[in-house]
Design an enzyme around this catalytic site. Structure first.
Site, PDB file in Angstrom:
ATOM      1  N   ASP A   1      -2.815   6.709  -3.418  1.00 14.06           N
ATOM      2  CA  ASP A   1      -1.611   6.085  -2.881  1.00 14.06           C
ATOM      3  C   ASP A   1      -1.148   5.000  -3.865  1.00 14.06           C
ATOM      4  OD1 ASP A   1      -3.491   4.092  -2.348  1.00 14.06           O
ATOM      5  OD2 ASP A   1      -2.641   3.587  -0.404  1.00 14.06           O
TER       6      ASP A   1
ATOM      7  N   ASP B   1      -5.860   2.341  -3.214  1.00 11.69           N
ATOM      8  CA  ASP B   1      -7.024   2.089  -2.366  1.00 11.69           C
ATOM      9  C   ASP B   1      -7.341   3.278  -1.468  1.00 11.69           C
ATOM     10  OD1 ASP B   1      -4.946   1.799  -0.533  1.00 11.69           O
ATOM     11  OD2 ASP B   1      -5.709  -0.075   0.332  1.00 11.69           O
TER      12      ASP B   1
ATOM     13  N   ASP C   1      -1.135   1.784  -4.294  1.00 14.76           N
ATOM     14  CA  ASP C   1      -2.002   0.705  -4.773  1.00 14.76           C
ATOM     15  C   ASP C   1      -3.429   1.189  -5.006  1.00 14.76           C
ATOM     16  OD1 ASP C   1      -2.593   0.949  -2.032  1.00 14.76           O
ATOM     17  OD2 ASP C   1      -3.224  -1.151  -1.900  1.00 14.76           O
TER      18      ASP C   1
ATOM     19  N   SER D   1       0.820  -1.202   0.000  1.00 13.83           N
ATOM     20  CA  SER D   1       0.000   0.000   0.000  1.00 13.83           C
ATOM     21  C   SER D   1       0.862   1.263   0.000  1.00 13.83           C
ATOM     22  CB  SER D   1      -0.968  -0.033   1.185  1.00 13.83           C
ATOM     23  OG  SER D   1      -1.940   0.981   1.073  1.00 13.83           O
TER      24      SER D   1
END
Length: 614
Positions: A341, A345, A343, A181
């Site tokens: 961000d 999410d 990734d 992440s």
């Protein structure tokens, strides 16, 4: 046990791990540390001080032993929905050996849960563009395929929300997303979702929670070695573009359809940054298909790059992370900044605030003011947007974590929806029965739980863009919408105070100290209630299971939640003050209340720091 005995035991474990390591890179890395740790100490006469060279040799030898001791403190454990840690060799790092063991444990868990059920378990695997992500995905596919599990792998590095969508869309019994992440570049992680026939309630397709995480961890612990784990050379399916196409269609369907907003969408200038992650291309496609055609991507951060070269920490919340985006937006006279961000999410938002002017630096011309929205502000705006769309409130719920603003509960109640508080983390938020919208203050928003049972920065970005377009058509801005919420429900202002510790024992000691001697006043208001969250609560529809932390309330409605971080060596304190606003107040009056709230919040923060001893 003597120091020499402890070292001998560690030395043997390191050598055994090296012999079992499938990755020559991490094996060589460990071998180099082991050689240095094994090196003979320099000859120093009794009573003689080491010279600088000898001291350097001694320090290097000691550092190598300390590093190995840290890497071999135990197997990296399942935490927030899976594994996350620093890349490197050894059981307490993210590497191929650890991932192969994790995949084997997950396989055994699934086969046990679906014993005698046909067809075989189905698992879908996704990965981002971090270092080793594609290797970890391939290893997982090889392990699962070898034991007869059907494995579907996403066709390229894609956002986490696409994987979460695929779990439900494909009816998968589990999903694996290889990502860390918004962690720094030296980290990677392994996020696990359960669905299909394994989880059939409202948590279907969500991240794992107890007891599943402990059950999977137990299976991992039973794996004797990497060499004992069978791995197939082929047999898994690489998916085509159809899953991504379906995801995009579902997200685009959330866009506003009225003519005025769609016309404004074409005129809305958006600056987008994926922060060197995998969300840029998908977000651009979603926005374009929804009618937002004037989108500028920050060029320095447009392409996926696991080193994240332009930023120190790839998290939109971090100071400085979206400076390049704000600079571009000022130069190009944009209306909105969207930051994903790595990734994708999470979604950060920057809104133009024409009431204020700001300087971007002493050598630049004055630029139009920009305001970076707090996660609670974006969450409240999204909640109000979805509430305004109507639907069937009966049995439908909005949800947010216990550290997020209380404003969402008021928005839900006014629109006829139920409201639930959960423990922190989307693995809890996404499990609320009847969920329509959920968010947590750390920039995570779930706006389409029917398709993605997790936070999704791309669908949130589209809804924010739609809100900005509607407001633009009305001659207003996102700041005006925040003022509307203040007039309707009072001005809610939130912030965070945190204390970082090197000695991890101090985290528990600090929480215990606040629990045993809580402050009697916060911001000049008397503390009227101290709730020990470790005992659980029963003040919402389901109550909350026990979790480490405290909640303090004052006579004037100020709330402070104190808890240890689940991902960092910190104690975090979440602050919220609430002040009434006249429903007829103009924007200047609302601004004065906001300034008063800011001053009160600063006073509360000072009291909290004193209570923490920082």
């Amino acid at each position: 046990m003597t120091g020499d005995d402890a070292w001998a035991g560690l030395e043997a474990r390191v050598q055994a791990w090296i012999d079992d390591d499938p990755d020559p890179q991490t094996a060589d890395e460990l071998r180099g540390l082991l050689d240095l740790a094994r090196s003979a100490p320099p000859g120093i006469a009794p009573g003689q001080e080491p010279d600088p060279t000898q001291r350097q040799e001694l320090d290097a030898r000691a550092a190598a032993r300390a590093e190995l001791a840290d890497r071999f403190t135990g197997l990296l454990q399942f935490g927030t929905a899976g594994l996350r840690g620093r890349l490197g060799g050894g059981p307490h790092r993210m590497n191929r050996a650890v991932v192969i063991r994790a995949a084997s444990g997950l396989a055994d868990y699934l086969l046990g849960e679906l014993d005698g059920v046909h067809p075989a378990p189905r698992v879908v695997i996704g990965y981002d563009a971090r270092h080793k992500s594609i290797d970890f995905a391939r290893d997982s596919a090889a392990v699962l395929t070898a034991v007869g599990i059907e494995v579907l792998v996403l066709p390229s590095a894609l956002p986490t929300p696409v994987l979460a969508f695929a779990v439900r869309h494909l009816g998968a019994d589990a999903g694996i997303m290889v990502t860390a992440s918004h962690n720094p570049p030296q980290d990677n992680g392994y996020k696990v979702y359960l669905g299909g026939r394994v989880v059939t309630d409202s948590g279907q397709g969500a991240q794992i929670v107890p007891p599943a995480d402990a059950a999977i961890a137990a299976e991992i612990a039973h794996v004797p070695s990497v060499a004992s784990v069978p791995r197939a050379a082929s047999g898994w399916t690489i998916l085509g573009p159809e899953v991504l196409d379906a995801y995009v269609r579902n997200v685009v369907a959330l866009a506003p359809t009225d003519d005025a907003t769609r016309a404004a969408a074409r005129r809305l200038r958006i600056v987008l940054t994926p922060l060197h992650g995998v969300g840029g291309e998908v977000a651009q496609r979603v926005l374009a298909e929804a009618g937002f055609t004037d989108v500028l991507v920050v060029p320095e951060q447009a392409e996926p790059d696991g080193d994240f070269p332009s930023i120190a920490f790839p998290n939109p919340e971090e100071p400085g992370a979206i400076d390049l985006a704000i600079g571009l937006a000022s130069d190009e006279r944009a209306d909105l900044v969207i930051a994903l961000d790595p990734d994708a999410d999470r979604c950060g938002v920057g809104a133009q605030d024409l009431r204020h002017r700001s300087f971007r630096g002493p050598d630049t011309a004055e630029a139009e003011g920009w305001r970076i929205l707090h996660g609670d502000e974006t969450g409240s705006l999204l909640g109000a947007t979805l509430a305004a769309r109507g639907g069937s409130p009966n049995g439908s719920y909005f949800a947010s974590s216990i550290v997020s603003s209380r404003l969402l509960g008021k928005i839900a109640s006014a629109a006829g929806y139920g409201y639930a508080q959960t423990l922190t983390g989307f693995k809890w938020i996404s499990r609320v029965d009847g969920l329509v919208f959920g968010y947590e203050e750390a920039l995570g928003y779930c706006v389409d739980p029917a398709h993605v049972r997790d936070k999704d920065g791309i669908s949130a970005a589209l809804l924010v863009a739609g809100l900005a377009a509607r407001l633009k058509a009305e001659g207003r801005t996102i700041v005006d919408a925040l003022d509307d919420l203040a007039r309707a429900h009072g001005l809610h202002l939130t912030d965070q105070v945190s204390a970082r510790f090197v000695d991890l024992e101090q985290i528990g000691q600090t929480v215990h100290r606040v629990r045993s001697r809580p402050p009697t006043t916060l911001g000049g208001s008397r503390v009227t209630e101290v709730v020990d969250l470790a005992a659980g609560t029963d003040d919402d529809r389901d109550g909350l299971p026990p979790t480490e932390g405290l909640r303090l309330l004052t006579a004037d409605g100020t709330r402070v939640v104190v808890r240890p971080s689940g991902t960092e060596p910190k104690v975090k304190c979440y602050l919220e003050v609430v002040l009434p606003v006249d429903p007829a107040a103009d924007h200047r009056a609302v601004g004065r209340v906001r300034a008063e709230a800011r001053a009160r919040l600063d006073s509360v923060a000072s009291d909290v720091r004193a209570a923490l001893g920082i």
